[in-house]
Write a protein that holds these residues in place. Structure first.
Motif, PDB file in Angstrom:
ATOM      1  N   ALA A  68       0.822  -1.211   0.000  1.00 13.67           N
ATOM      2  CA  ALA A  68       0.000   0.000   0.000  1.00 13.67           C
ATOM      3  C   ALA A  68       0.859   1.265   0.000  1.00 13.67           C
ATOM      4  O   ALA A  68       0.497   2.277  -0.604  1.00 13.67           O
ATOM      5  N   LYS A  69       2.016   1.208   0.639  1.00 14.67           N
ATOM      6  CA  LYS A  69       2.870   2.384   0.744  1.00 14.67           C
ATOM      7  C   LYS A  69       3.835   2.531  -0.431  1.00 14.67           C
ATOM      8  O   LYS A  69       4.072   3.639  -0.920  1.00 14.67           O
ATOM      9  N   LYS A  70       4.395   1.397  -0.904  1.00 15.20           N
ATOM     10  CA  LYS A  70       5.479   1.483  -1.878  1.00 15.20           C
ATOM     11  C   LYS A  70       5.228   0.726  -3.176  1.00 15.20           C
ATOM     12  O   LYS A  70       6.019   0.810  -4.108  1.00 15.20           O
ATOM     13  N   GLY A  71       4.156  -0.065  -3.216  1.00 15.62           N
ATOM     14  CA  GLY A  71       3.870  -0.809  -4.428  1.00 15.62           C
ATOM     15  C   GLY A  71       4.266  -2.267  -4.332  1.00 15.62           C
ATOM     16  O   GLY A  71       5.066  -2.657  -3.469  1.00 15.62           O
ATOM     17  N   PRO A  72       3.719  -3.116  -5.209  1.00 17.01           N
ATOM     18  CA  PRO A  72       3.935  -4.558  -5.133  1.00 17.01           C
ATOM     19  C   PRO A  72       5.364  -4.987  -5.390  1.00 17.01           C
ATOM     20  O   PRO A  72       5.781  -6.076  -4.978  1.00 17.01           O
ATOM     21  N   GLY A  73       6.149  -4.153  -6.079  1.00 13.68           N
ATOM     22  CA  GLY A  73       7.538  -4.513  -6.348  1.00 13.68           C
ATOM     23  C   GLY A  73       8.345  -4.729  -5.085  1.00 13.68           C
ATOM     24  O   GLY A  73       9.344  -5.476  -5.088  1.00 13.68           O
ATOM     25  N   GLU A  74       7.928  -4.112  -3.982  1.00 13.97           N
ATOM     26  CA  GLU A  74       8.650  -4.259  -2.717  1.00 13.97           C
ATOM     27  C   GLU A  74       8.618  -5.695  -2.202  1.00 13.97           C
ATOM     28  O   GLU A  74       9.516  -6.113  -1.462  1.00 13.97           O
ATOM     29  N   LEU A  75       7.608  -6.457  -2.592  1.00 14.08           N
ATOM     30  CA  LEU A  75       7.522  -7.846  -2.132  1.00 14.08           C
ATOM     31  C   LEU A  75       8.672  -8.685  -2.693  1.00 14.08           C
ATOM     32  O   LEU A  75       9.077  -9.678  -2.089  1.00 14.08           O
ATOM     33  N   GLU A  76       9.194  -8.278  -3.848  1.00 13.06           N
ATOM     34  CA  GLU A  76      10.301  -9.017  -4.459  1.00 13.06           C
ATOM     35  C   GLU A  76      11.576  -8.904  -3.638  1.00 13.06           C
ATOM     36  O   GLU A  76      12.498  -9.716  -3.807  1.00 13.06           O
ATOM     37  N   ASN A  97      -1.895   1.620  -5.417  1.00 16.67           N
ATOM     38  CA  ASN A  97      -1.216   0.783  -4.424  1.00 16.67           C
ATOM     39  C   ASN A  97      -2.210   0.175  -3.435  1.00 16.67           C
ATOM     40  O   ASN A  97      -2.065  -0.975  -3.029  1.00 16.67           O
ATOM     41  N   MET A  98      -3.206   0.965  -3.036  1.00 17.25           N
ATOM     42  CA  MET A  98      -4.234   0.436  -2.140  1.00 17.25           C
ATOM     43  C   MET A  98      -4.997  -0.708  -2.802  1.00 17.25           C
ATOM     44  O   MET A  98      -5.257  -1.747  -2.177  1.00 17.25           O
ATOM     45  N   ALA A  99      -5.355  -0.531  -4.063  1.00 16.56           N
ATOM     46  CA  ALA A  99      -6.072  -1.577  -4.786  1.00 16.56           C
ATOM     47  C   ALA A  99      -5.201  -2.821  -4.938  1.00 16.56           C
ATOM     48  O   ALA A  99      -5.682  -3.952  -4.793  1.00 16.56           O
ATOM     49  N   ARG A 100      -3.926  -2.630  -5.215  1.00 17.92           N
ATOM     50  CA  ARG A 100      -3.020  -3.770  -5.358  1.00 17.92           C
ATOM     51  C   ARG A 100      -2.797  -4.474  -4.024  1.00 17.92           C
ATOM     52  O   ARG A 100      -2.676  -5.698  -3.971  1.00 17.92           O
ATOM     53  N   ALA A 101      -2.763  -3.717  -2.938  1.00 13.01           N
ATOM     54  CA  ALA A 101      -2.633  -4.335  -1.613  1.00 13.01           C
ATOM     55  C   ALA A 101      -3.855  -5.194  -1.308  1.00 13.01           C
ATOM     56  O   ALA A 101      -3.735  -6.298  -0.749  1.00 13.01           O
ATOM     57  N   GLN A 102      -5.037  -4.693  -1.681  1.00 14.95           N
ATOM     58  CA  GLN A 102      -6.262  -5.476  -1.497  1.00 14.95           C
ATOM     59  C   GLN A 102      -6.196  -6.748  -2.328  1.00 14.95           C
ATOM     60  O   GLN A 102      -6.561  -7.831  -1.865  1.00 14.95           O
ATOM     61  N   ALA A 103      -5.727  -6.624  -3.561  1.00 13.54           N
ATOM     62  CA  ALA A 103      -5.642  -7.786  -4.440  1.00 13.54           C
ATOM     63  C   ALA A 103      -4.645  -8.809  -3.910  1.00 13.54           C
ATOM     64  O   ALA A 103      -4.882 -10.031  -4.003  1.00 13.54           O
ATOM     65  N   ILE A 104      -3.542  -8.337  -3.342  1.00 14.08           N
ATOM     66  CA  ILE A 104      -2.546  -9.260  -2.775  1.00 14.08           C
ATOM     67  C   ILE A 104      -3.170 -10.045  -1.619  1.00 14.08           C
ATOM     68  O   ILE A 104      -2.905 -11.247  -1.454  1.00 14.08           O
ATOM     69  N   LYS A 105      -3.988  -9.385  -0.823  1.00 17.56           N
ATOM     70  CA  LYS A 105      -4.690 -10.086   0.257  1.00 17.56           C
ATOM     71  C   LYS A 105      -5.602 -11.165  -0.329  1.00 17.56           C
ATOM     72  O   LYS A 105      -5.607 -12.314   0.134  1.00 17.56           O
ATOM     73  N   ASP A 106      -6.404 -10.790  -1.331  1.00 19.91           N
ATOM     74  CA  ASP A 106      -7.347 -11.731  -1.926  1.00 19.91           C
ATOM     75  C   ASP A 106      -6.614 -12.920  -2.547  1.00 19.91           C
ATOM     76  O   ASP A 106      -7.022 -14.077  -2.380  1.00 19.91           O
ATOM     77  N   ALA A 107      -5.540 -12.625  -3.276  1.00 18.82           N
ATOM     78  CA  ALA A 107      -4.779 -13.689  -3.934  1.00 18.82           C
ATOM     79  C   ALA A 107      -4.153 -14.628  -2.913  1.00 18.82           C
ATOM     80  O   ALA A 107      -4.119 -15.852  -3.116  1.00 18.82           O
TER      81      ALA A 107
END
Length: 284
Positions: free
Chosen positions: A144-152, A194-204
């Motif tokens: 949510a803060k920095k984007g999904p790339g941070e998970l890598e 980023n908020m939407a992607r964070a929600q999607a990461i939770k769902d996935a």
């Protein structure tokens, strides 16, 4: 005498104040028995709750108990437990540790004792698996803060608590698109995405752990906020993408001024919709 008895019965029914009503996908009147019957035929049931609604939590317990009473094999899972707490959750369900130890070491929600402990105790008493399906909140916050790339950048050990990367996100889905429109804390397009992607990461992630722990000839009964599965999106979308043949039943919950004439509930919201009076007391 007979007409008097019928009149009395009618007055009793009219004076009744039901705590909930059940509707089907088309928003036609249904009932708990129909919900139970379809749930028993499903591979996965996504029970969408309102987190502070006591009717949801009671019916979750009743549905699980009634599936068991009907001879169904059941696996339980919940958004309210993060995947990196699976070990301590297992230890409680298996009787190794106490409830106090579980509360001290797992990141339980404030309403754990009243709303979720009865479900975990049902698993403990009936020797059921209870799966912690959610991404650790610190990783969702990172997205949510920095984007999904941070998970890598996370370690292999950390990634064990997340759906395999990269996670596909369709921001055209109405639920995520609505989050984009709202934007983030500063109203920017980037923060909204980023908020939407964070929600999607939770769902996935929840879908991933449901699929990984699903057993043949068993119903996986999953408890999550209604917004995670409303309109057959969220968790349901990721489940169907991974396995289109999966039999999924979704349940949504809405609060209504008049549960017999719902406004918040819409056709297509879920396979079954629970309407609950908006005046219903809250658990926290």
């Amino acid at each position: 005498m007979k007409s008097f008895w019928l009149a009395s019965l009618l007055m009793t029914l009219l004076a009744d104040k039901p705590a909930y009503l059940v509707y089907d996908r088309q928003l036609k009147t249904s009932n708990y028995e129909a919900l139970l019957r379809q749930a028993g035929q499903a591979d996965v049931v996504l029970f969408g709750e309102l987190h502070n609604n006591p009717v949801c939590h009671w019916l979750q317990h009743e549905l699980a108990a009634d599936l068991l009473a009907g001879g169904k094999k059941v696996v339980l899972g919940a958004e309210m437990f993060e995947a990196d707490n699976q070990l301590v959750l297992d230890e409680y369900v298996n009787g190794t540790i106490t409830a106090q130890q579980l509360e001290a070491e797992a990141k339980v929600w404030p309403n754990f004792k009243t709303d979720y402990k009865p479900l975990v105790d049902l698993a403990r008493e009936n020797h059921l698996a209870f799966v912690a399906t959610n991404i650790p909140r610190r990783y969702a916050s990172l997205v949510a803060k920095k984007g999904p790339g941070e998970l890598e950048t996370l370690s292999p050990e950390a990634r064990k608590s997340i759906a395999p990367l990269p996670v596909e996100v369709d921001l055209q889905l109405p639920g995520y698109a609505a989050m984009l429109k709202m934007g983030g804390p500063h109203g920017s397009a980037t923060s909204g995405e980023n908020m939407a992607r964070a929600q999607a990461i939770k769902d996935a992630t929840m879908a991933y752990f449901i699929l990984r722990n699903k057993k043949d000839n068993a119903v996986f009964l999953h408890f999550n906020g209604s917004y995670h599965s409303d309109h057959f999106e969220g968790i349901s979308w990721y489940l169907r993408k991974a396995n289109p043949a999966l039999r999924i039943v979704t349940i949504a919950t809405t609060e209504e001024r008049d549960i017999a004439a719902p406004v918040e509930a819409k056709p297509g919201l879920a396979d079954f919709v629970l309407t609950v009076p908006e005046s219903m007391t809250k658990t926290h």
